[in-house]
Design a protein around this motif. Structure first.
Motif, mmCIF file in Angstrom:
data_model
loop_
_atom_site.group_PDB
_atom_site.id
_atom_site.type_symbol
_atom_site.label_atom_id
_atom_site.label_comp_id
_atom_site.label_asym_id
_atom_site.label_seq_id
_atom_site.Cartn_x
_atom_site.Cartn_y
_atom_site.Cartn_z
ATOM 1 N N ALA A 276 27.034 25.416 43.097
ATOM 2 C CA ALA A 276 28.130 26.667 42.690
ATOM 3 C C ALA A 276 29.125 26.108 41.727
ATOM 4 O O ALA A 276 29.522 24.914 41.801
ATOM 5 N N VAL A 277 29.640 27.026 40.766
ATOM 6 C CA VAL A 277 30.532 26.829 39.780
ATOM 7 C C VAL A 277 31.509 27.974 39.821
ATOM 8 O O VAL A 277 31.041 29.029 39.995
ATOM 9 N N LEU A 278 32.608 27.850 39.578
ATOM 10 C CA LEU A 278 33.827 28.731 39.521
ATOM 11 C C LEU A 278 34.859 28.346 38.551
ATOM 12 O O LEU A 278 35.596 27.294 38.513
ATOM 13 N N LEU A 279 35.063 29.106 37.482
ATOM 14 C CA LEU A 279 36.105 29.077 36.497
ATOM 15 C C LEU A 279 37.353 29.756 37.185
ATOM 16 O O LEU A 279 37.273 30.970 37.195
ATOM 17 N N LEU A 280 38.362 28.852 37.391
ATOM 18 C CA LEU A 280 39.551 29.601 37.912
ATOM 19 C C LEU A 280 40.704 29.615 36.747
ATOM 20 O O LEU A 280 40.290 29.327 35.635
ATOM 21 N N LEU B 183 38.684 24.295 37.263
ATOM 22 C CA LEU B 183 37.014 24.507 37.556
ATOM 23 C C LEU B 183 36.657 23.842 38.546
ATOM 24 O O LEU B 183 37.247 22.855 39.036
ATOM 25 N N ALA B 184 36.307 24.658 39.544
ATOM 26 C CA ALA B 184 35.736 24.500 40.885
ATOM 27 C C ALA B 184 34.092 24.320 41.001
ATOM 28 O O ALA B 184 33.440 25.100 40.422
ATOM 29 N N THR B 185 33.654 23.343 41.769
ATOM 30 C CA THR B 185 32.287 23.002 41.742
ATOM 31 C C THR B 185 31.788 22.855 43.393
ATOM 32 O O THR B 185 32.553 22.101 43.986
ATOM 33 N N GLY B 186 30.681 23.495 43.993
ATOM 34 C CA GLY B 186 30.368 23.396 45.211
ATOM 35 C C GLY B 186 29.085 22.616 45.206
ATOM 36 O O GLY B 186 28.195 22.782 44.353
ATOM 37 N N SER B 187 28.614 21.619 46.147
ATOM 38 C CA SER B 187 27.633 20.803 45.979
ATOM 39 C C SER B 187 27.008 20.777 47.335
ATOM 40 O O SER B 187 27.325 20.921 48.632
ATOM 41 N N ASP C 29 26.518 17.943 48.460
ATOM 42 C CA ASP C 29 26.992 16.943 49.355
ATOM 43 C C ASP C 29 27.997 17.394 50.154
ATOM 44 O O ASP C 29 28.830 16.766 50.726
ATOM 45 N N LYS C 30 28.388 18.695 50.278
ATOM 46 C CA LYS C 30 28.932 19.209 51.583
ATOM 47 C C LYS C 30 30.453 19.332 51.040
ATOM 48 O O LYS C 30 31.397 19.662 51.822
ATOM 49 N N THR C 31 30.660 19.043 49.713
ATOM 50 C CA THR C 31 32.069 19.239 49.123
ATOM 51 C C THR C 31 32.494 20.292 47.899
ATOM 52 O O THR C 31 31.476 20.702 47.523
ATOM 53 N N VAL C 32 33.498 20.523 47.896
ATOM 54 C CA VAL C 32 34.198 21.226 46.780
ATOM 55 C C VAL C 32 34.806 20.310 45.926
ATOM 56 O O VAL C 32 35.864 19.636 46.439
ATOM 57 N N LYS C 33 34.899 20.358 44.717
ATOM 58 C CA LYS C 33 35.388 19.524 43.794
ATOM 59 C C LYS C 33 36.254 20.395 42.776
ATOM 60 O O LYS C 33 35.791 21.250 42.290
ATOM 61 N N LEU C 34 37.561 19.977 42.475
ATOM 62 C CA LEU C 34 38.461 20.735 41.549
ATOM 63 C C LEU C 34 38.616 19.729 40.233
ATOM 64 O O LEU C 34 38.859 18.933 40.529
ATOM 65 N N SER D 111 42.260 34.672 44.015
ATOM 66 C CA SER D 111 43.387 34.737 43.315
ATOM 67 C C SER D 111 43.495 33.496 42.307
ATOM 68 O O SER D 111 42.555 32.739 42.286
ATOM 69 N N ALA D 112 44.450 33.501 41.439
ATOM 70 C CA ALA D 112 44.858 32.229 40.500
ATOM 71 C C ALA D 112 44.925 30.967 41.517
ATOM 72 O O ALA D 112 44.644 29.992 41.053
ATOM 73 N N CYS D 113 45.261 31.128 42.963
ATOM 74 C CA CYS D 113 45.479 29.640 43.543
ATOM 75 C C CYS D 113 44.568 29.872 44.814
ATOM 76 O O CYS D 113 44.684 29.029 45.749
#
Length: 857
Positions: free
Chosen positions: A161-165, A170-174, A176-181, A205-207
């Motif tokens: 998963a990827v998400l532009l905030l 930018l957030a990514t889901g993996s 490996d069970k984590t989300v990275k910012l 939202s933005a945050c």
């Protein structure tokens, strides 16, 4: 929330799982979808608002289309742009008005499974290669151009998963069970808490943002790292989340056959909507507030809160029937705790909420019922067929209306739903594994390990199983061993290393976990409905009666269960709708087929079809189409040879003594095998020509025809491999790098060896028996040619089949005639080389050891 969602309509058109869905920013209410059928499609709402119709199909993918996003019209892109990601590792850009890509973005080294769009012409992608990448696209002199500007590394498993905030985050889901910012290409925070793969992200939202996971939960996060809420309610993997208009809630879907509607501050779903498919891959909130769900049954389902867009009562009833039928046939039956079962009297009380499902015991049956708030009643969803993994009558497990000894959950990769592998003890494990691969469009890479899984988990049962032979006596199944697996019991045997493939599942069996040998051998003929890939002619197939086979004592001692091979390899997987669609398309280009001709061809695509003589005449007609239109004709030929005995006889023997079409047919098939053309159409024709020849062995007439045609077939096989596998032609003739082509060619030679073996002598008439010596000599020569020219370039499964072919050809050599010929052709070096190159493949290594004993001791 003010109102509840109700079923609105179903969108049909895709031919396989719809993997992703995106609410299009293009004009009007539109949807963009991506599918395992290798296409993305654009859909527009009907004028009356009652449904959707396809506006355009986007092609060019060479593997599954798994992700999609888009931008709206702008000065540079008046029509907007559509972006798709695929398992072929490439991101493609399309104009909404063109079916072919206008640009490609290359850089990922594995499947692209997530896409996100941002400002300033920015695109972000996630891949199984464990990276996310940021791209900038712009309008150039030659059209749209794209360039990778950032490569985000840090995850230790696939980025799902990827998400532009906002604020450049930018957030990514993996997996490996984590989300990275991330910010400016650097990881600024890692979010931990999920207990399994993170599958999707959505901005609140933005945050604040949401994440969902294979751990069956949704989590709400702040960008500073705080987990504000965990939403429990799903009972299986959660694949997708989408925020409702206004941000007051969201929807989620996954592997538990439901779409759930949530309020942000609630601990339980506000609404559960039952879906008529196992996997709900993606959900999207549309511009008009409706919700679209992409499903594994190749459809999209639309739900609305607006009464004027809701389906009619009749359509709602039809939808509910689909839900009920899907649950009933699935055989999924969750493990049921006795304490979770309720008496049938529980149906007299109203449910706690809309969509609530309870399970009640009615006598010996367990039934699922769902509460409908609008109808104020419980709806019977049907019996829970697989509850507690209990067997059907007679100790069988029911799957898709058929009873099997086993129905295994097979996970090709960690993080996606299990695929169902039905298996009967009377089936050949090797062929059951091949059928499973064909049915699920999987790589041949998994064949050996899936077969190992079957054998490991049915050893004791197969050892104790004594199938009845044709004469009524019991016959030993050559696949015997120890260690019975009972679904739902200890899963320790299923542990293993995952292989990254997002379209198959996690948690039960992962190929790579087994090192046990895999035996390829005989056994009795299977029910063609249970195992359509396997056909072994019975004694009634004999064209003539031959002298009885000599006693086993005069044959070479059996030192391995790999050979002599019994039973022919055939190819029965069929996509009837796809073939019919191609027939229609090419018919318009090649002179046209009448309605009656199309109907007759459809009958040939069914194993139980009522075939008329005119159908074969129509088949002869379409086999004359140009090579680039021949694909569906060869597919019809392949299935006709396998399923229809009288039709196969007509194709192989003609309708009169002067009918020369059978000879022209084999010449045409051989011509496609050796062609130097490497176009997509030519490669498909090559593969289907080989498979059609394999299927001709299903009937005695076909076997005799191929024996008589060996002077055409064997030279074509030799020439094709010398062209395709020699180093000087490796680039100009790369088609034998195709595993499926290699395996089909090996299967054809293996079928010849089965026909020539002692166990098949009684099936040959006197004329054909006279040819057997020459054919066997040629077959020995060709199989060694293939082993020599392929060596390390051949697929391991193809190499295995060549070795089994050679072993079968010499295992009944009473006078060492063929052994001596094999030695003269260099068999010793070939066998030793195969054993060295594939020493890591147990079945090949063991085959080479057995062959060495047979050839040189």
């Amino acid at each position: 929330m003010d109102s509840r969602f109700h079923y609105a309509c179903t969108v049909y058109g895709h031919e396989a799982d719809v993997r992703d869905i995106f609410a299009s920013p293009l004009p009007s209410t539109q949807i963009i979808s991506a599918s395992r059928d290798k296409t993305a499609r654009l859909w527009a709402e009907d004028d009356d608002g009652s449904g959707y119709h396809q506006k355009h199909s986007f092609e060019g993918h060479t593997n599954f289309a798994s992700s999609v996003t888009a931008i709206g019209p702008s000065e540079d892109y008046p029509e907007g742009l559509i972006f798709t990601g695929s398992s072929d590792k490439i991101i493609r850009m399309y104009s909404p008005l063109s079916s072919q890509p206008i640009a490609e973005l290359k850089g990922h080294t594995d499947a692209v499974c997530a896409l996100g769009i941002g400002e300033f012409q920015m695109l972000v992608s996630g891949s199984w290669d464990k990276t996310a990448r940021v791209w900038i696209y712009k309008k150039g002199v030659a059209g749209v151009e794209g360039k990778q500007v950032l490569k985000l590394e840090g995850h230790t498993a696939a980025v799902w998963a990827v998400l532009l905030l906002q604020q450049g985050l930018l957030a990514t889901g993996s997996a490996d069970k984590t989300v990275k910012l991330w910010k400016a290409g650097k990881c600024v925070h890692t979010f931990s808490g999920h207990e399994d793969c993170v599958r999707a992200l959505a901005a609140l939202s933005a945050c604040q943002f949401l994440s969902c996971s294979n751990d069956a939960t949704v989590r709400r996060w702040t960008t500073t790292g705080e987990c504000l809420h965990v939403y429990y309610g799903h009972t299986n993997y959660v694949y997708s989340i989408s925020v409702l208009a206004g941000g007051a809630g969201f929807v989620s879907c996954g592997e538990d056959r439901t779409l759930k509607v949530w309020e942000l501050d609630s601990s339980e779903p506000a609404q559960d909507i039952a879906l008529p498919a196992q996997s709900a891959w993606s959900a999207a909130v549309l511009e008009n507030g409706d919700v679209a769900v992409a499903l594994s049954d190749s459809t999209m389902r639309i739900f609305t809160t607006k009464s004027n867009r809701a389906a009619s009562a009749a359509n709602v009833a039809a939808y509910e029937s689909e839900v009920t039928a899907n649950l009933a046939k699935s055989g999924e039956g969750q493990k049921i705790n006795e304490k979770d079962l309720q008496p049938i009297s529980a149906l007299e009380s109203p449910g706690a909420k809309d969509g609530q499902v309870i399970m009640v015991r009615d006598g010996t049956a367990i039934q699922a019922h769902q509460w409908s708030e609008s109808a104020a009643k419980w709806t019977n969803l049907g019996d829970v067929i697989g509850a507690n993994d209990k067997k059907a009558a007679g100790g069988k497990t029911e799957y898709q209306g058929v009873e099997y000894d086993y129905v295994f959950d097979v996970d090709i990769q960690e993080g996606a739903p299990a695929l169902k592998l039905p298996y009967n003890l009377s089936d050949d494990p090797w062929f059951a594994a091949q059928k499973f691969i064909d049915d699920n469009d999987l790589s041949q890479y998994f064949l050996e390990e899936i077969c190992t899984f079957i054998m490991d988990n049915t050893k004791d049962a197969r050892k104790n199983h004594q199938p009845a032979a044709a004469d009524g006596n019991t016959a030993d199944d050559p696949f015997t061993g120890k260690g019975r697996y009972v679904p739902g019991a200890d899963d320790s045997s299923a542990a293993g290393t995952s292989v990254e493939d997002p379209f198959t599942g996690g948690g039960r069996y992962v190929p790579g976990s087994g090192d046990n040998e895999i035996h390829l051998g005989g056994g009795v003929a299977s029910d063609p409905i249970m195992n359509p890939n396997r056909y072994i002619p019975s004694d009634t197939d004999a064209m003539d009666t031959a002298p009885p086979v000599k006693p086993q004592s005069v044959l070479r001692p059996a030192i391995t269960s790999y050979f002599p091979k019994e039973g022919y390899i055939t190819f029965a997987a069929v996509n009837a709708a796809g073939i019919q669609g191609k027939l229609t398309t090419f018919s318009e280009q090649c002179g046209g087929l009448s309605e009656s001709e199309m109907t007759s061809l459809k009958e040939l695509l069914r194993a139980d079809g009522d075939v008329t003589p005119s159908a074969i005449e129509t088949l002869w007609k379409i086999l004359q189409w140009p090579a680039d239109c021949l694909l569906p004709a060869l597919d019809v030929l392949r299935l006709t040879c396998l399923w229809h005995d009288f039709s196969c006889k007509q194709l192989c023997c003609g309708t009169t003594e002067s009918d020369d079409r059978p000879k022209k047919l084999v010449e045409m098939l051989c011509r496609h095998i050796v062609t130097n053309d490497n176009s997509k159409a030519a490669n498909a024709n090559r593969l289907l020509s080989l498979r059609a020849l394999c299927n001709m062995f299903a009937y005695a007439e076909g076997s005799a025809f191929l024996m008589a045609s060996y002077k055409d077939v064997f030279p074509a096989l030799s020439e094709g491999f010398n062209l395709g596998l020699s180093e000087s032609n490796a680039q100009s003739a790369p088609y034998y790098g195709n595993k499926n082509v290699q395996i089909a060619a090996a299967s054809l030679l293996l079928n010849y060896s089965v026909l020539l073996s002692a166990s098949s002598e009684v099936k040959l008439n006197s004329l054909i028996r006279e040819l057997s010596s020459a054919v066997r000599s040629s077959c020995v020569e060709v199989v060694i040619v293939h082993l020599v020219t392929g060596e390390s370039m051949s697929d391991s499964e193809a190499t295995f089949r060549y070795l089994v072919c050679l072993g079968t050809l010499i295992s009944d050599d009473r006078n060492d005639t063929w052994v001596k010929e094999a030695r003269a052709l260099g068999a010793e070096r070939v066998v030793e080389t195969a054993g060295a190159v594939y020493s890591h493949v147990p079945k090949i290594f063991e085959c080479t050891k057995s062959l060495s004993v047979m050839l040189f001791e």
